[in-house]
Write a protein that holds these residues in place. Structure first.
Motif, PDB file in Angstrom:
ATOM      1  N   TYR A 239      68.532 -64.221 117.640  1.00 37.95           N
ATOM      2  CA  TYR A 239      67.500 -63.514 118.717  1.00 37.95           C
ATOM      3  C   TYR A 239      65.942 -63.342 118.528  1.00 37.95           C
ATOM      4  CZ  TYR A 239      72.202 -61.190 120.218  1.00 37.95           C
ATOM      5  OH  TYR A 239      73.337 -60.364 120.325  1.00 37.95           O
ATOM      6  N   PHE A 240      65.515 -63.947 117.356  1.00 40.00           N
ATOM      7  CA  PHE A 240      64.141 -63.490 116.612  1.00 40.00           C
ATOM      8  C   PHE A 240      63.595 -64.840 116.670  1.00 40.00           C
ATOM      9  CE2 PHE A 240      66.320 -60.348 114.298  1.00 40.00           C
ATOM     10  CZ  PHE A 240      65.297 -60.691 112.917  1.00 40.00           C
ATOM     11  N   LEU A 241      63.832 -64.989 116.059  1.00 42.10           N
ATOM     12  CA  LEU A 241      62.920 -66.742 115.197  1.00 42.10           C
ATOM     13  C   LEU A 241      62.138 -67.008 116.504  1.00 42.10           C
ATOM     14  CD1 LEU A 241      64.341 -67.974 112.090  1.00 42.10           C
ATOM     15  CD2 LEU A 241      62.539 -66.577 111.817  1.00 42.10           C
ATOM     16  N   PRO A 242      63.225 -67.633 116.993  1.00 45.48           N
ATOM     17  CA  PRO A 242      62.612 -68.739 118.383  1.00 45.48           C
ATOM     18  C   PRO A 242      61.242 -68.576 118.687  1.00 45.48           C
ATOM     19  CG  PRO A 242      65.563 -69.083 118.239  1.00 45.48           C
ATOM     20  CD  PRO A 242      64.867 -67.663 117.163  1.00 45.48           C
ATOM     21  N   CYS A 243      61.588 -66.900 119.062  1.00 49.44           N
ATOM     22  CA  CYS A 243      60.260 -65.903 119.583  1.00 49.44           C
ATOM     23  C   CYS A 243      58.741 -65.992 119.034  1.00 49.44           C
ATOM     24  CB  CYS A 243      60.733 -64.432 119.882  1.00 49.44           C
ATOM     25  SG  CYS A 243      61.935 -64.184 121.316  1.00 49.44           S
ATOM     26  N   ILE A 244      59.487 -65.856 117.910  1.00 46.10           N
ATOM     27  CA  ILE A 244      58.296 -65.795 116.190  1.00 46.10           C
ATOM     28  C   ILE A 244      57.596 -67.106 116.615  1.00 46.10           C
ATOM     29  CG2 ILE A 244      57.615 -65.341 113.906  1.00 46.10           C
ATOM     30  CD1 ILE A 244      59.984 -63.645 113.851  1.00 46.10           C
ATOM     31  N   ILE A 245      58.468 -68.402 116.141  1.00 50.28           N
ATOM     32  CA  ILE A 245      57.906 -69.484 116.427  1.00 50.28           C
ATOM     33  C   ILE A 245      57.366 -69.796 117.843  1.00 50.28           C
ATOM     34  CG2 ILE A 245      58.590 -71.869 116.282  1.00 50.28           C
ATOM     35  CD1 ILE A 245      61.066 -71.638 114.757  1.00 50.28           C
ATOM     36  N   TRP A 246      57.276 -69.868 119.019  1.00 53.16           N
ATOM     37  CA  TRP A 246      57.064 -69.856 119.576  1.00 53.16           C
ATOM     38  C   TRP A 246      55.331 -69.230 120.043  1.00 53.16           C
ATOM     39  CZ3 TRP A 246      59.033 -72.214 124.309  1.00 53.16           C
ATOM     40  CH2 TRP A 246      57.908 -71.961 125.909  1.00 53.16           C
TER      41      TRP A 246
END
Length: 426
Positions: free
Chosen positions: A396-403
């Motif tokens: 849910y949110f690690l991909p967003c943090i990386i982005w």
């Protein structure tokens, strides 16, 4: 653990020009990559990614969604299901886009992407390992339980009762053989069979519920009557839904098997497969969750097939369909773990790559998950805890943090707002 990520050139936010791909690997590294399961083959098709993603996402967890609805209630349950589908499709798109965001470099593994975004190796790899190993242990137990359930359904009362541990060993025996297949491309047929089975048993689950109709005196109130009970049930329902949509932990590894050129980067066929997979997820998850809860309310079991129970032959067939699916799901989640193990053995411990190392390392991993499954058959009860600990972050949110770290979108832009919504909501 993992290939080198230094000296990768300009960050994506600063350079969008076409740069000819440059192979930064040494001869030895190329030889090892051609042997490791994630990077051994680049011949995958877009439909392979569809099979693998469906197999990774539409697991036995879909049969628990009606129960999760009973813990959340109609309003929150529909909202959480819908938001989960939208948010995870968005974060999966981000991961597909970031696979080749640096010219000449492919982030073939989740932890490599995390390292590049300066999150650190162990922050990502530990969570990824928790997801994949716990999933394989749960699938080992689930496979054994379903085989036992099938045996009990088709066998009359004169049959001898067989312990669950024996059925887990029967399920593991298949995994000992299949785990020797070298890479994702080689398990494409197994993933196809698993994906088809997931559609079939999901259809049986909601179709049989429709056939039975709404139960007498169906009750849609929450199961718990105390405030603390409602809170724990609500969190448990969230955990169950996080467990049900957890394919992100293997998406980069799946994309790594697809060939890529400047004209046709791997993200194009990969995204096509993801769209097909998420359409199937939509058609499987929502009817099972909503129709099952509509039919049985808060009296639904944590496995809707148990609630249905009849007709016996149909439920027995559905159980075997889930077994076939779980066999494929186990392999999809095991492949990145085996890749990490063999990478360490070859690169760090200097073992010679070859079939003997495959045989020993993979057999040991299957034996480990079998041993834990037999020793702790209640391990599945901990899955909601693991969902909050690792499933939700990596999905849910690690991909967003990386982005946000890599692309640095303008503050309050649509991308910035969407990512922060997923981080906070996730």
């Amino acid at each position: 653990m993992g290939t080198r990520v230094a000296a990768m050139g300009t960050r994506p936010a600063e350079n969008h020009t076409s740069v000819p791909p440059k192979d930064w690997r040494t001869v030895e590294e190329r030889k090892i990559d051609d042997w490791l399961p994630v990077t051994a083959s680049r011949n995958g098709k877009w439909w392979y990614s569809a099979f693998h993603n469906v197999t990774a996402m539409v697991g036995a967890g879909v049969l628990t969604l009606s129960y999760a609805m009973s813990e959340l209630g109609w309003g929150p349950g529909v909202a959480v299901m819908t938001l989960s589908w939208i948010m995870t499709l968005y974060t999966l798109w981000q991961m597909v886009e970031m696979h080749e965001m640096v010219p000449g470099k492919r982030f073939d593994r989740y932890h490599e992407l995390g390292q590049y975004a300066t999150l650190g190796l162990w922050i990502v790899v530990l969570q990824q390992l928790v997801v994949e190993i716990s999933m394989d242990i749960v699938y080992m137990i689930t496979g054994g339980k379903l085989l036992k359930k099938f045996h009990d359904l088709v066998c009359d009362s004169s049959c001898k009762d067989i312990k669950l541990s024996y059925f887990i060993m029967i399920f593991a025996s298949a995994q000992f053989v299949i785990s020797q297949l070298p890479n994702f491309d080689s398990i494409a047929t197994i993933s196809l069979a698993a994906a088809l089975m997931s559609i079939c048993y999901s259809t049986i689950a909601w179709g049989a519920s429709v056939d039975k109709g709404k139960a007498d005196n169906v009750d849609y109130s929450l199961q718990a009557s105390t405030t603390s009970g409602m809170v724990f049930d609500f969190l448990g329902g969230l955990g169950q839904m996080a467990f049900s949509i957890s394919g992100h932990n293997v998406v980069l590894e799946i994309q790594a098997s697809i060939p890529s050129t400047e004209e046709t980067p791997s993200k194009k066929p990969m995204w096509k497969g993801v769209i097909v997979a998420y359409t199937i997820v939509l058609l499987c998850y929502f009817p099972v969750a909503f129709v099952g809860y509509w039919a049985f309310g808060n009296s639904v079991d944590d496995n809707i097939l148990i609630t249905l129970n009849t007709p016996k032959w149909l439920i027995a067939a559905a159980n075997m369909m889930v077994v076939v699916h779980v066999i494929g799901s186990y392999q999809v989640y095991a492949m990145p773990v085996l890749d990490m193990m063999e990478m360490v053995l070859v690169r760090k411990m200097r073992f010679s790559p070859g079939w003997k190392l495959h045989l020993v390392s993979r057999s040991l991993f299957v034996a480990f998950t079998m041993f834990v499954g037999i020793t702790f058959p209640f391990f599945g009860g901990l899955i909601r805890f693991f969902s909050g600990l690792a499933f939700a972050p990596t999905t849910y949110f690690l991909p967003c943090i990386i982005w946000l770290t890599v692309y640095k979108p303008r503050v309050f832009s649509l991308s910035w707002c969407a990512n922060w919504f997923c981080i906070v909501g996730g």
